[in-house]
Design a protein around this motif. Sequence first.
Motif, PDB file in Angstrom:
ATOM      1  N   ALA A 272      35.235  12.780  48.328  1.00 44.65           N
ATOM      2  CA  ALA A 272      36.178  13.427  49.228  1.00 44.65           C
ATOM      3  C   ALA A 272      37.145  14.343  48.500  1.00 44.65           C
ATOM      4  CB  ALA A 272      36.977  12.368  49.995  1.00 44.65           C
ATOM      5  N   ALA A 273      37.517  15.424  49.185  1.00 44.11           N
ATOM      6  CA  ALA A 273      38.605  16.269  48.712  1.00 44.11           C
ATOM      7  C   ALA A 273      39.908  15.486  48.790  1.00 44.11           C
ATOM      8  CB  ALA A 273      38.705  17.529  49.572  1.00 44.11           C
ATOM      9  N   SER A 274      40.831  15.768  47.885  1.00 39.03           N
ATOM     10  CA  SER A 274      42.124  15.113  47.923  1.00 39.03           C
ATOM     11  C   SER A 274      42.859  15.500  49.199  1.00 39.03           C
ATOM     12  CB  SER A 274      42.947  15.528  46.702  1.00 39.03           C
ATOM     13  OG  SER A 274      44.226  14.952  46.731  1.00 39.03           O
ATOM     14  N   GLY A 275      43.513  14.540  49.822  1.00 36.52           N
ATOM     15  CA  GLY A 275      44.246  14.809  51.051  1.00 36.52           C
ATOM     16  C   GLY A 275      44.413  13.548  51.867  1.00 36.52           C
ATOM     17  N   THR A 276      44.859  13.726  53.109  1.00 31.74           N
ATOM     18  CA  THR A 276      45.111  12.577  53.984  1.00 31.74           C
ATOM     19  C   THR A 276      43.870  11.740  54.210  1.00 31.74           C
ATOM     20  OG1 THR A 276      46.834  13.857  55.119  1.00 31.74           O
ATOM     21  CG2 THR A 276      46.023  11.907  56.241  1.00 31.74           C
ATOM     22  N   VAL A 277      42.697  12.375  54.178  1.00 28.19           N
ATOM     23  CA  VAL A 277      41.471  11.619  54.423  1.00 28.19           C
ATOM     24  C   VAL A 277      41.280  10.508  53.395  1.00 28.19           C
ATOM     25  CG1 VAL A 277      39.897  13.051  53.045  1.00 28.19           C
ATOM     26  CG2 VAL A 277      39.048  11.878  55.082  1.00 28.19           C
ATOM     27  N   ALA A 278      41.854  10.672  52.209  1.00 34.73           N
ATOM     28  CA  ALA A 278      41.745   9.621  51.196  1.00 34.73           C
ATOM     29  C   ALA A 278      42.415   8.335  51.677  1.00 34.73           C
ATOM     30  CB  ALA A 278      42.369  10.091  49.885  1.00 34.73           C
ATOM     31  N   LEU A 279      43.471   8.468  52.459  1.00 32.54           N
ATOM     32  CA  LEU A 279      44.126   7.289  53.027  1.00 32.54           C
ATOM     33  C   LEU A 279      43.266   6.664  54.116  1.00 32.54           C
ATOM     34  CD1 LEU A 279      47.820   8.522  53.272  1.00 32.54           C
ATOM     35  CD2 LEU A 279      46.762   7.125  51.487  1.00 32.54           C
ATOM     36  N   GLU A 280      42.613   7.495  54.923  1.00 34.33           N
ATOM     37  CA  GLU A 280      41.704   6.963  55.942  1.00 34.33           C
ATOM     38  C   GLU A 280      40.581   6.173  55.285  1.00 34.33           C
ATOM     39  OE1 GLU A 280      41.832   9.946  59.700  1.00 34.33           O
ATOM     40  OE2 GLU A 280      40.720  10.673  57.965  1.00 34.33           O
ATOM     41  N   LEU A 281      40.062   6.678  54.197  1.00 35.19           N
ATOM     42  CA  LEU A 281      38.999   5.978  53.481  1.00 35.19           C
ATOM     43  C   LEU A 281      39.496   4.648  52.926  1.00 35.19           C
ATOM     44  CD1 LEU A 281      37.599   9.130  51.693  1.00 35.19           C
ATOM     45  CD2 LEU A 281      36.325   7.735  53.332  1.00 35.19           C
ATOM     46  N   ALA A 282      40.751   4.630  52.470  1.00 35.04           N
ATOM     47  CA  ALA A 282      41.331   3.381  51.974  1.00 35.04           C
ATOM     48  C   ALA A 282      41.461   2.368  53.111  1.00 35.04           C
ATOM     49  CB  ALA A 282      42.699   3.650  51.349  1.00 35.04           C
ATOM     50  N   LEU A 283      41.921   2.830  54.278  1.00 38.32           N
ATOM     51  CA  LEU A 283      42.061   1.929  55.422  1.00 38.32           C
ATOM     52  C   LEU A 283      40.701   1.419  55.883  1.00 38.32           C
ATOM     53  CD1 LEU A 283      44.755   3.925  57.421  1.00 38.32           C
ATOM     54  CD2 LEU A 283      45.108   1.827  56.111  1.00 38.32           C
ATOM     55  N   ALA A 284      39.661   2.235  55.693  1.00 38.73           N
ATOM     56  CA  ALA A 284      38.304   1.825  56.066  1.00 38.73           C
ATOM     57  C   ALA A 284      37.649   0.965  54.992  1.00 38.73           C
ATOM     58  CB  ALA A 284      37.443   3.057  56.327  1.00 38.73           C
ATOM     59  N   ARG A 285      38.349   0.780  53.860  1.00 41.58           N
ATOM     60  CA  ARG A 285      37.819   0.014  52.727  1.00 41.58           C
ATOM     61  C   ARG A 285      36.491   0.603  52.237  1.00 41.58           C
ATOM     62  NH1 ARG A 285      42.172  -1.616  54.652  1.00 41.58           N
ATOM     63  NH2 ARG A 285      42.890  -3.785  54.546  1.00 41.58           N
ATOM     64  N   LEU A 286      36.390   1.926  52.231  1.00 44.15           N
ATOM     65  CA  LEU A 286      35.180   2.589  51.744  1.00 44.15           C
ATOM     66  C   LEU A 286      35.425   3.098  50.321  1.00 44.15           C
ATOM     67  CD1 LEU A 286      32.315   3.605  52.223  1.00 44.15           C
ATOM     68  CD2 LEU A 286      33.276   5.691  53.223  1.00 44.15           C
ATOM     69  N   PRO A 287      34.747   2.566  49.321  1.00 47.69           N
ATOM     70  CA  PRO A 287      34.933   3.022  47.940  1.00 47.69           C
ATOM     71  C   PRO A 287      34.706   4.529  47.822  1.00 47.69           C
ATOM     72  CG  PRO A 287      33.686   0.989  47.978  1.00 47.69           C
ATOM     73  CD  PRO A 287      33.787   1.445  49.410  1.00 47.69           C
ATOM     74  N   THR A 288      35.578   5.185  47.068  1.00 48.24           N
ATOM     75  CA  THR A 288      35.648   6.650  47.110  1.00 48.24           C
ATOM     76  C   THR A 288      35.839   7.247  45.728  1.00 48.24           C
ATOM     77  OG1 THR A 288      36.592   6.599  49.349  1.00 48.24           O
ATOM     78  CG2 THR A 288      36.990   8.590  48.050  1.00 48.24           C
ATOM     79  N   VAL A 289      35.333   8.471  45.576  1.00 49.05           N
ATOM     80  CA  VAL A 289      35.651   9.329  44.441  1.00 49.05           C
ATOM     81  C   VAL A 289      36.377  10.554  44.993  1.00 49.05           C
ATOM     82  CG1 VAL A 289      34.745  10.746  42.556  1.00 49.05           C
ATOM     83  CG2 VAL A 289      33.635   8.567  43.140  1.00 49.05           C
ATOM     84  N   ILE A 290      37.512  10.887  44.397  1.00 46.06           N
ATOM     85  CA  ILE A 290      38.299  12.036  44.832  1.00 46.06           C
ATOM     86  C   ILE A 290      37.981  13.242  43.953  1.00 46.06           C
ATOM     87  CG2 ILE A 290      40.632  12.980  45.047  1.00 46.06           C
ATOM     88  CD1 ILE A 290      39.946  10.968  47.206  1.00 46.06           C
ATOM     89  N   ALA A 291      37.756  14.391  44.589  1.00 43.14           N
ATOM     90  CA  ALA A 291      37.447  15.623  43.864  1.00 43.14           C
ATOM     91  C   ALA A 291      38.340  16.745  44.375  1.00 43.14           C
ATOM     92  CB  ALA A 291      35.978  16.001  44.064  1.00 43.14           C
ATOM     93  N   TYR A 292      38.740  17.633  43.470  1.00 42.08           N
ATOM     94  CA  TYR A 292      39.519  18.791  43.932  1.00 42.08           C
ATOM     95  C   TYR A 292      39.542  19.879  42.871  1.00 42.08           C
ATOM     96  CZ  TYR A 292      42.530  20.853  47.418  1.00 42.08           C
ATOM     97  OH  TYR A 292      43.016  21.660  48.425  1.00 42.08           O
ATOM     98  N   ARG A 293      39.585  21.118  43.371  1.00 43.34           N
ATOM     99  CA  ARG A 293      39.708  22.266  42.485  1.00 43.34           C
ATOM    100  C   ARG A 293      40.470  23.366  43.205  1.00 43.34           C
ATOM    101  NH1 ARG A 293      34.833  24.040  42.102  1.00 43.34           N
ATOM    102  NH2 ARG A 293      34.066  22.577  40.546  1.00 43.34           N
ATOM    103  N   LEU A 294      41.415  23.971  42.485  1.00 41.95           N
ATOM    104  CA  LEU A 294      42.179  25.095  43.012  1.00 41.95           C
ATOM    105  C   LEU A 294      41.953  26.315  42.131  1.00 41.95           C
ATOM    106  CD1 LEU A 294      45.652  23.536  43.914  1.00 41.95           C
ATOM    107  CD2 LEU A 294      44.130  24.729  45.497  1.00 41.95           C
ATOM    108  N   ASN A 295      42.439  27.452  42.602  1.00 45.69           N
ATOM    109  CA  ASN A 295      42.448  28.653  41.775  1.00 45.69           C
ATOM    110  C   ASN A 295      43.142  28.329  40.451  1.00 45.69           C
ATOM    111  OD1 ASN A 295      43.881  31.125  40.691  1.00 45.69           O
ATOM    112  ND2 ASN A 295      42.628  32.076  42.272  1.00 45.69           N
TER     113      ASN A 295
END
Length: 397
Positions: A272-295
């Motif tokens: 997942a991209a970093s953001g609010t969805v990372a919290l949703e994934l935590a509430l769903a107890r779904l193991p996650t890897v966070i990825a992100y890249r900016l300019n």
Amino acid sequence: MSVPTLFLIAGEPSGDALGARLMASAKRLTGGRVRFQGIGGEKMIAEGLESLFPMGELTLFGIFELLPHLPNLIRRIDQTVAAVLRDRPDAVIGIDSPGFTVRVAKKLRAAAPELPLIHYVAPTVWAWKPKRAAKYAAIYDHLLAILPFEPPYFEREGLACTFVGHSVVEGGAGKGDAARFRREHGLTPDDRLVTMLPGSRKGEVSRLLPDFRATLERLLPTHPGLVAVVPTVATVRDRVAAAVAGWPLRVILVEGDSAKYDAFAASEAALAASGTVALELALARLPTVIAYRLNPVTVALYRRLIRVKYVNLVNLMLDRMLVPELLQQDCRPDRLAEELGRLLDDPQARQKQIDGVAEVARWLGQGDTPPSERAARVILDIVAHHHPNPETGEARP
């Protein structure tokens, strides 16, 4: 003032969700005797908002991503201020998106100093740019914080601040139906689902989807039966659909919270991209890897200001790297595949995340009074005290 009018401003999908829940709570608390104006997305529109203009015009991020749109952004700021001054709502509530909402509030403070100005979601002064606390204190009458440790940063600057909890706990992220999702999409017991969340901004999906595809290509030879589930939103739906059409495995594209949460329940892991969805994934107890890249230039400027070690709120609250974060030069297919593969193959790694995020869920307010109800009560109370009963001169109950 028997029926208050609230002017709400949201600039991105996460703010649209916050605004919609706030509107629903305000309607419940007043028996439907409340009016709404402002700017929002599909969720706020579904709750009865007629948006001043499409919210998608404000879904921008990063200095260089913003520059080409600056003239239109300035025009929309002036349009929003003019609408508030014309219609004179009982309060203006900016919901996150400070690049737009703070500029609107600053103009309104100068033009209509008597108008109650409220901001929902405190800026992360504990992470970067601490001087923003004083800036907000000079503009706003009240701040609604989503994290329990935030109010003191603003109260010391003279700004009233109330912790209301994080509205993400109201979304039902932990209540998805795995069996329903598998049944609806004809999945077999051998299909191994991975949820891929490339973000809700055009720049995010353009940067991340090619790496997400390459990550899956690396995993496919050793993980037969992989199926990618890609939740998306209206603002980037067509772009995401076009990008995933050529992926070398089955891809299930879904929209809407219900389908997304069912996908979480049916999946083994997420990227997942970093953001609010990372919290949703935590509430769903779904193991996650966070990825992100900016300019890269944007990142170089931000790194001079950022004061925290992590970008994911789960890691920040725990003060340790529970959820892997692969950012900038580390956000590449080989590293993403390594970390995602570990979650798919190592039960202990999966359980470590599941156990850790349970504590974070409690801190966010899961299982308590709904945060949107707390926020609505604060706002309605501010409006009531600003408009005393004309017969008694006292604040309305």
